[in-house]
Design a protein around this motif. Structure first.
Motif, PDB file in Angstrom:
ATOM      1  N   ILE A 167     -48.819  16.377 110.152  1.00 38.66           N
ATOM      2  CA  ILE A 167     -50.187  16.566 110.634  1.00 38.66           C
ATOM      3  C   ILE A 167     -51.143  16.764 109.469  1.00 38.66           C
ATOM      4  O   ILE A 167     -52.221  16.175 109.419  1.00 38.66           O
ATOM      5  N   LEU A 168     -50.733  17.579 108.537  1.00 33.60           N
ATOM      6  CA  LEU A 168     -51.621  17.877 107.420  1.00 33.60           C
ATOM      7  C   LEU A 168     -51.624  16.739 106.397  1.00 33.60           C
ATOM      8  O   LEU A 168     -52.359  16.788 105.418  1.00 33.60           O
ATOM      9  N   LYS A 169     -50.784  15.764 106.637  1.00 30.50           N
ATOM     10  CA  LYS A 169     -50.665  14.622 105.725  1.00 30.50           C
ATOM     11  C   LYS A 169     -50.422  15.097 104.302  1.00 30.50           C
ATOM     12  O   LYS A 169     -51.037  14.624 103.343  1.00 30.50           O
ATOM     13  N   MET A 192     -47.885  25.241 100.027  1.00 35.92           N
ATOM     14  CA  MET A 192     -48.915  26.066 100.648  1.00 35.92           C
ATOM     15  C   MET A 192     -48.295  27.099 101.590  1.00 35.92           C
ATOM     16  O   MET A 192     -47.234  26.868 102.163  1.00 35.92           O
ATOM     17  N   CYS A 211     -62.547  21.856 112.258  1.00 36.03           N
ATOM     18  CA  CYS A 211     -61.331  21.061 112.393  1.00 36.03           C
ATOM     19  C   CYS A 211     -60.330  21.680 113.360  1.00 36.03           C
ATOM     20  O   CYS A 211     -59.297  21.098 113.636  1.00 36.03           O
ATOM     21  N   TRP A 238     -53.142  18.029 118.872  1.00 34.02           N
ATOM     22  CA  TRP A 238     -52.055  17.239 118.298  1.00 34.02           C
ATOM     23  C   TRP A 238     -50.916  16.974 119.244  1.00 34.02           C
ATOM     24  O   TRP A 238     -50.036  16.196 118.955  1.00 34.02           O
TER      25      TRP A 238
END
Lengths: 1029, 154
Positions: free
Chosen positions: A618-620, A570, A709, A736
């Motif tokens: 964080i974005l897993k 991404m 989010c 975070w």
């Protein structure tokens, strides 16, 4: 009201408000000039007020017209030097202008408004001035004064004739003038009095034929007989009276019986009787001011909030440009269509380039229509500072620079409030009372500085004061008291982090609430406002010395520069505003420089521990890799991306295998890529998989379901049509980063930290003939890889297009005797600032960045553009003098107009202290080039002795930190102990920037920190302190 | 006054066009007037950390549209190959573009208010609160979806 009326009204309002904005500044200047009137300026104000009055009269806005009229009277006195524009005078003018502004902003209130207080205030001043004036006039002019004479003259002219004058908008007067005594009217000769009369009106009739009068005046054979005159003028009675300086009783307005036709303008003039004596403004008993003086900030806020029309003014040249660009665009499109149909690849390529160029031009032009100078906001603060200073009894001057810097209209409109808040805070809490300032040896006149400048594609606004500064200890105490943070957490915070607590909601350190600030709301709102605009705000304060708030804003809201980063497959955008630097940690450094404590991961960056967030984590995002042995796709189960084995730890066998199979672990080689970002409040690193280009991205809003989010501020569309999400860095930090665990972790790591040395961060570059160069990293703003084709040569000068502007480029071989650059397809351009503009140095390759002790040998190879040589990593490396290189190839850059000013001013010396001969001479050189005289010392001991010996001539101290015998911090402490140097500007120059070092420096009493060899910045600051003194 | 009753009467007789589509083997319908377009070639960019029923965002001629996995939101599990799905593009009340990821778009059918029955919970596998009504198409039952309730934010 008809639509036409309404549109006229709107036009009038917009124009009137424009005028008012201008008036305010001019009035403050007029006040500043005092008795030394700048006629041009007063005239300007007069004209503006007159225009507003005219418009208001036309639209039958009587109240506005009345107030303007009264103001005109006063301004006229000022113009004629009959009235010195003292503080009370300008204050009255300003307050009454505010009333007008208020009425303009809500025009529906106009008819019902009560302006009697304003009129009374203005008339009091007028009356007082007139009284003084008339007294002196009466005294010297007792002759022709007295009762109104008979009016034989009036009879000589028919009523019709008079009426025709009146219908044309003239006022008709009758008066007696004694031309034999022009001095009593304030004129040198009777001639000049007559010529003034003829210029401002028409003499309808006279008791003596005018030509006869002129001849006699010319001959100087004028009998002592007053002349009766019938006179028509477009000026109103009070103005005529003032202009001709006639005693009130001597001038009469001739009014027709039909009073309706008599007065041309709806000005408030009594209209009774054939001839009415113009009422002189009565000196009423002292007026108690009953209108509440609006706090200046509110006026400004109000003004920003209620712009009357959603219009912007665009200069015709911009429109013309747009038109011609539109033409070019059509042309390019036609060419493109043609070349596509003929499948001529080269032609397509050309058209694409052309289109690219036109698009950026168009973009820039369209953007420029929205851009407004920040001065529009800044200039309001002159008034605010003046008014508040008066109210608080503080002497404050305001220095404004960079007014020409432009920002998007929306941003300009939105920053007024938060800036006002900041300035008010400075005035109220920051700046001490005159007594306090004098007691501690500061200049009684405090300074607030507003600065705007461009930096790295952003606009930086700075509000600084030389007030008391913020007491970090008190902030800490309050924060604990209000349970904003726990005591333990507070103990571990750096000073900078503590200062940043003031941005938290509900936090105010003011002991008492004043009507200006201290209500515990505000700074959090300030921060949110700037954050909403895509900006950030940072605070630096030295207790006892002053506070600086630095605000970084994007130029516009719609298009933002951003760095594209890759995470898995991404692409995300990191806004440039948040970006500070990019760090790549080589695989064998990972273990040494990245530490994990519990859940928190840190990077050792110079002397700082930087918290890291892995976007992958964080974005897993699941990561996959190809199993080197079986060849199947498997999920990467490693929990800790930072637990990377160094090459030595991996067996030879596996390493070879990995390299063969192209395993991810050998490819990304374990190098960790980190973008160091800041919210202004906290600095941290985000770990990504790769960096791509920086791009100007068009910000598109996200749907409401995604907004929640808090991780993205929007999205943009990439060149290939795919959307890319834009990170919301403050959202990321807020959600975070766990501040408390960070503090614990930081504590546990920092105890193990090693002491640092006086090292210089350098970037190593490669030029022609395998020659290595080094330049101070701190001076470099950016590095770009560019296609050789992008580098253009025009008129012997090399440049490239960079961010829609022409950027000059230089080479080392352009000035020094070194080998020329090799022919390459791509070059690297190292960007640095000269006179606040980007310039670039072309090099063949970027080698590395190093931190080294930089022992520079100046004996060999010393030449223009090269400071000397140094052995770095076993290689002989030329130390570059970036400024020398730029100035050598473009001499204009070297001469700033300011140099001459400083050189010609008071003889003071700057003491430069550095143990390295190299740095000392370099600094000395550029400080002297800037027009300062210098003294030098090798270490703290020597410097201190010199300070004691020649205390009178030393006006500033520039000192290195790390030095033998006595270091810069100790020197500073000793110097501050000497009473005469309590306020001496001390600049620490260092190659180590970091909050810790900075904190210790500030605690020792240093005014500020600058990077060694950042010539422009240092000189800039020297000039600043020089000016302040 | 009378407009409400008129409207009610109208809603009984006025003909509405309903777009029918399949989500996880359930036939659903929404009023065509709500629909901007139906797309079959599209690329969805996932948005990590967004609610699970958000499939991602797509480029809708320069605007960013949020794409929802309708099945997931309705509590249904689709087994359709994502590449074969379609996106129904709507414009919501806030003027944002939204895409509904569905398995297949079937047909447009005309109904009047008389054809719509209030929804008995057990008739379809869709949660009853998301259903505005049920109507019949040949043998099948169509769940008329109430999008406002479905995408209401808590």
């Amino acid at each position: 009201m008809t639509t036409t009326d309404e549109s006229i009204l709107k036009e009038f309002l917009a124009e009137a408000l424009d005028h008012l904005d201008g008036i305010e500044d001019s009035l403050l200047q007029i006040e500043g000039d005092g008795a030394n009137i700048n006629e041009e300026l007063v005239n300007k104000v007069f004209r503006a007020v007159h225009t507003i009055k005219g418009g208001a009269g036309f639209l039958n806005l009587q109240k506005i017209s009345q107030v303007c009229h009264a103001q005109e009277n006063i301004l006229n006195l000022v113009r004629n030097r009959k009235l010195v524009p003292t503080n009370p005078v300008t204050t009255t003018l300003l307050i009454t202008l505010d009333t007008i502004k208020g009425l303009l902003l809500d025009i529906s209130l106009e008819a019902a408004a009560d302006v009697s207080t304003e009129l009374a205030r203005l008339n009091t001043i007028l009356a007082a001035a007139e009284a003084g004036m008339n007294e002196s006039q009466m005294a010297s002019n007792s002759g022709p004064g007295g009762a109104p004479a008979e009016r034989p003259l009036k009879d000589s002219v028919s009523d019709d004739q008079l009426d025709s004058w009146r219908r044309k908008g003239f006022w008709v007067f009758e008066f007696k003038i004694d031309f034999s005594d022009p001095k009593s009217y304030g004129y040198m000769t009777g001639d000049s009095l007559l010529s003034v009369m003829e210029k401002t009106g028409t003499i309808i009739a006279s008791s003596m034929p005018i030509n006869d009068l002129k001849v006699r005046l010319g001959k100087g054979t004028f009998e002592d007989v007053p002349v009766d005159l019938l006179y028509a003028s477009i000026l109103e009675p009070d103005l005529i009276r003032q202009m001709l300086r006639l005693p009130v009783t001597d001038i009469h307005q001739v009014v027709s019986q039909d009073s309706k036709a008599s007065t041309p303008a709806p000005a408030p003039v009594p209209k009774a009787g054939m001839v009415s004596t113009i009422p002189s403004p009565t000196v009423s008993s002292p007026i108690v001011v009953s209108i509440p003086v609006p706090p200046p900030g509110e006026v400004a806020q109000h003004a920003v909030a209620a712009e009357p029309a959603d219009k912007i003014k665009v200069s015709l040249s911009v429109i013309d440009n747009l038109m011609s660009l539109a033409g070019e665009l059509v042309l390019a499109r036609n060419q493109l269509i043609q070349s596509v149909s003929s499948k001529d690849i080269e032609a397509i390529d050309r058209s694409a380039r052309q289109l690219n160029f036109i698009t950026s031009e168009l973009q820039m032009n369209i953007m420029s229509t929205r851009m407004q100078p920040v001065g529009n906001v800044f200039n309001k603060f002159r008034r605010i500072v003046r008014d508040m200073g008066q109210k608080l009894g503080k002497h404050v001057q305001i220095l404004i620079s960079g007014e020409e810097v432009e920002l998007d209209k929306n941003i300009i409109e939105a920053i007024g409030d938060p800036l006002t808040h900041i300035v008010r805070n400075s005035m109220d809490h920051g700046i001490e009372t005159v007594e306090t300032r004098e007691a501690i040896g500061k200049a009684a006149m405090a300074t607030i500085q507003l600065v705007a400048r461009h930096e790295a594609g952003m606009v930086v606004l700075e509000v600084s004061d030389d007030g008391a500064g913020i007491d970090a200890a008190r902030v800490k105490r309050k924060a604990i008291e209000k349970s904003v943070v726990t005591a333990q957490a507070a103990e571990m915070m750096t000073e900078k982090e503590i200062l940043n607590l003031v941005f938290l909601p509900g936090f105010s350190t003011a002991d008492k609430v004043t009507d200006i600030s201290g209500r515990g709301v505000g700074m959090d709102v300030v921060r949110t406002t700037f954050a909403k605009l895509g900006g950030s705000v940072d605070i630096v304060s030295v207790f006892g010395k002053g506070t600086t708030l630095q605000i970084r804003l994007p130029l516009t809201l719609a298009i933002i520069p951003a760095l594209m980063v890759k995470v898995a497959d991404m692409v995300f955008a990191v806004p440039q505003v948040n970006l500070q630097e990019l760090v790549r940690v080589a695989p064998d450094q990972v273990k040494k420089r990245i530490n994990r404590v519990g859940d928190a991961v840190f990077l050792r960056l110079r002397d700082e521990l930087l918290p890291l967030l892995s976007i992958r984590e964080i974005l897993k995002v699941k990561s996959y890799f190809t199993d080197p042995i079986t060849g199947e796709e498997r999920e990467d189960k490693r929990q800790f991306w930072d637990r990377r084995k160094t090459d030595e730890e991996v067996s030879e066998e596996i390493r070879n295998l990995r390299q063969k199979t192209g395993d991810r672990r050998s490819r990304m080689g374990g190098s960790v890529k980190i973008a160091v970002v800041t919210t202004g409040h906290i600095r941290f690193g985000i770990v990504v998989d790769g960096f791509q280009d920086t791009e100007e991205v068009v910000l598109k809003p996200l749907g409401s379901h995604i907004k929640e989010c808090r991780f993205y501020s929007g999205a943009t569309i990439l060149g290939d049509g795919r959307p890319a999400l834009i990170f919301d860095i403050s959202g990321v930090a807020e959600h975070w980063l766990n501040i408390a665990t960070l503090q614990d972790a930081r504590e546990s790591i920092s105890s193990k930290q090693t002491t640092k040395e006086d090292v210089q961060a350098l970037i190593i570059l490669k030029g022609g003939g395998e020659q290595f160069y080094a330049a101070p990293l701190g001076l470099i703003t950016r590095i770009e890889q560019v296609d050789a084709k992008q580098i253009e040569k025009v008129g012997g000068k090399v440049h490239m297009q960079y961010r829609n502007a022409i950027m000059p480029l230089y080479t080392v071989d352009g000035i020094a005797k070194v080998e020329a650059l090799p022919e390459q397809d791509f070059y690297y351009v190292v960007l640095f600032k000269m006179q606040k503009k980007d310039v670039g140095l072309i090099v063949a390759e970027i080698v590395d960045t190093v931190e080294t002790k930089a022992i520079v040998d100046q004996s060999a190879y010393h030449q223009n553009g090269i400071m000397g040589t140094s052995i770095i990593d076993g290689r002989t490396t030329f130390m570059l003098d970036l400024y020398g290189i730029a100035v050598g190839q473009n001499p204009e850059l070297g001469h700033t107009p300011v140099v001459a000013q400083v050189a010609g001013s008071v003889e003071t010396k700057v003491l430069v202290v550095d143990d390295s001969l190299f740095f000392r001479t370099q600094i000395q050189k550029f400080v002297e080039e800037a027009g300062f005289k210098t003294l030098t010392a090798e270490d703290g001991v020597q410097a201190l002795e010199m300070m004691k010996d020649s205390a009178n001539v030393i006006s500033m101290l520039l000192t290195d930190i790390e030095m033998p015998n006595m270091d810069g911090l100790e020197l500073t402490r000793h110097v501050r102990d000497l009473p005469q140097f309590k306020n001496l500007p001390i600049l620490a120059i260092t190659s180590l920037m970091g909050s810790d070092a900075e904190k210790r420096g500030l605690e020792a009493g240093v005014n500020e920190y600058q990077i060694k060899l950042d010539r422009e910045k240092i000189v800039d600051r020297l000039r600043f302190y020089h000016k302040v003194k | 006054m009378s407009t409400t009753t008129e409207a009610q009467a109208n809603s009984k007789t006025v003909v509405r066009d309903i777009l029918l589509f399949n989500v996880a083997n359930t036939l659903c319908g929404i009023d065509v007037l709500l629909i901007q377009e139906v797309r079959k070639d599209f690329e969805i960019t996932p948005v990590p950390l967004a609610p699970d029923y958000v499939s991602g965002v797509m480029n809708l001629r320069g605007e960013i549209a949020t794409v929802f996995d309708l099945g997931l939101k309705l509590g249904l599990q689709s087994e359709m190959d994502p590449k074969l799905r379609k996106v129904i593009v709507l414009k919501n009340r806030g003027g944002e573009f939204e895409g509904l990821l569905v398995d297949d778009v079937a047909d447009v059918m005309q109904i009047t208010g008389n054809d719509v029955n209030s929804a008995p919970g057990h008739l379809t596998s869709v949660k009853p609160e998301f259903v505005e009504g049920i109507c019949r198409q040949d043998e099948d039952l169509v769940a008329l979806l109430n999008l406002h309730v479905i995408f209401e934010k808590k």
